[in-house]
Enzyme design. Sequence first.
Site, PDB file in Angstrom:
ATOM      1  N   GLY A   1      31.833   3.202  31.208  1.00 43.32           N
ATOM      2  CA  GLY A   1      32.676   2.173  30.617  1.00 43.32           C
ATOM      3  C   GLY A   1      33.592   2.784  29.579  1.00 43.32           C
ATOM      4  O   GLY A   1      33.999   3.941  29.694  1.00 43.32           O
ATOM      5  N   GLU A   2      33.927   2.011  28.561  1.00 45.90           N
ATOM      6  CA  GLU A   2      34.793   2.449  27.456  1.00 45.90           C
ATOM      7  C   GLU A   2      36.243   2.676  27.883  1.00 45.90           C
ATOM      8  O   GLU A   2      37.092   2.977  27.057  1.00 45.90           O
ATOM      9  CB  GLU A   2      34.284   3.747  26.804  1.00 45.90           C
ATOM     10  CG  GLU A   2      32.894   3.708  26.254  1.00 45.90           C
ATOM     11  CD  GLU A   2      32.452   5.026  25.631  1.00 45.90           C
ATOM     12  OE1 GLU A   2      33.252   6.000  25.595  1.00 45.90           O
ATOM     13  OE2 GLU A   2      31.288   5.104  25.176  1.00 45.90           O
TER      14      GLU A   2
END
Length: 336
Positions: free
Chosen positions: A303-304
């Site tokens: 993610g991120e």
Amino acid sequence: MPAPFTTLDEFRTVLAQAPAPDAVATAGAQDRNSQLTKPPGALGRLEDLAIWYAGWRGTPQPQINTPQVIVFAGNHGVCAQGVSAFPPEVTVQMVANFQHGGAAINQLSKAFGARMDVHALSLETPTADFTQGPAMTEAEVIDALQTGWTAVDPQSDLLVTGEMGIGNTTSAAAIATAILGGEAADWTGRGTGVDDAGLAHKTEVVAQGVALHATDDPLEVLRCLGGRELAAMAGAIAAARQHRTPVILDGFICTAAAAVLAKTQEGALDHTVAGHLSAEGAHQKMLDALGKEPLLNLGLRLGEGSGAALAIGVLKGAVACHSGMATFAEAGVSDG
């Protein structure tokens, strides 16, 4: 700029009135591509990417100079159901890590010359547990959409949206089940790494939420099953369209947020490409449903915005070749 909507119906209208790519720029880019010093089609998808990018930027010979990465963070009430291997406090801790430059996305943003911004959305007030009631009121989901909208720099020439939020793969799986169809098991994965028993429980939680909030309206699905960070990503992706700023989509959670736009308004994701294929199991199925082919497949599941940030390099390469290469005439090379 201020968000031009204060209700979900107004947001729906904004999506319906979104601009299209510049046909003249697209045609000019196609013409330029045909004259570059290479065999036709030799750069494969890079050629299509450059032409797509040129159309949205309104110039047949574009450059990428000011990419923006935005990470949105939110907390989820459904974590009370024990759906994650990590506690909600990790969201706050990771936001601090982003702000101090210590996360993977910080390094990738820096590596590809992107400005990075972090927006924490009411972390002290998680969304409601969607197995008990709607995750958000209309005012709350609008506030999150507006946060995403105003976070986009109109001067940026490429956008990546990322997220942080313990429990948000549960929310994303519920959204996918509700708007793309099928069963909860088709869309629910291990997220932060739950075991087999945890996965079975998480799948049941997703099924409960989808059954409780049965609706054909994708924006209502976002309100009832989503999270603030997912809504903010949707708002940012929509804002980028208004600025004719191309977007690289990240993994499973970002794609779920984008799917809400796609199912609300046909063509709403025409200004986006899929940055990568996540290792979260249902991401491929989600991309297939949206007609998106990922640029990278590296087994990422962080993610991120990390996979999409890596793909900035691919798009920069495509545009650099397209705009920087000589034509046959310029190079004095015979084109046959």
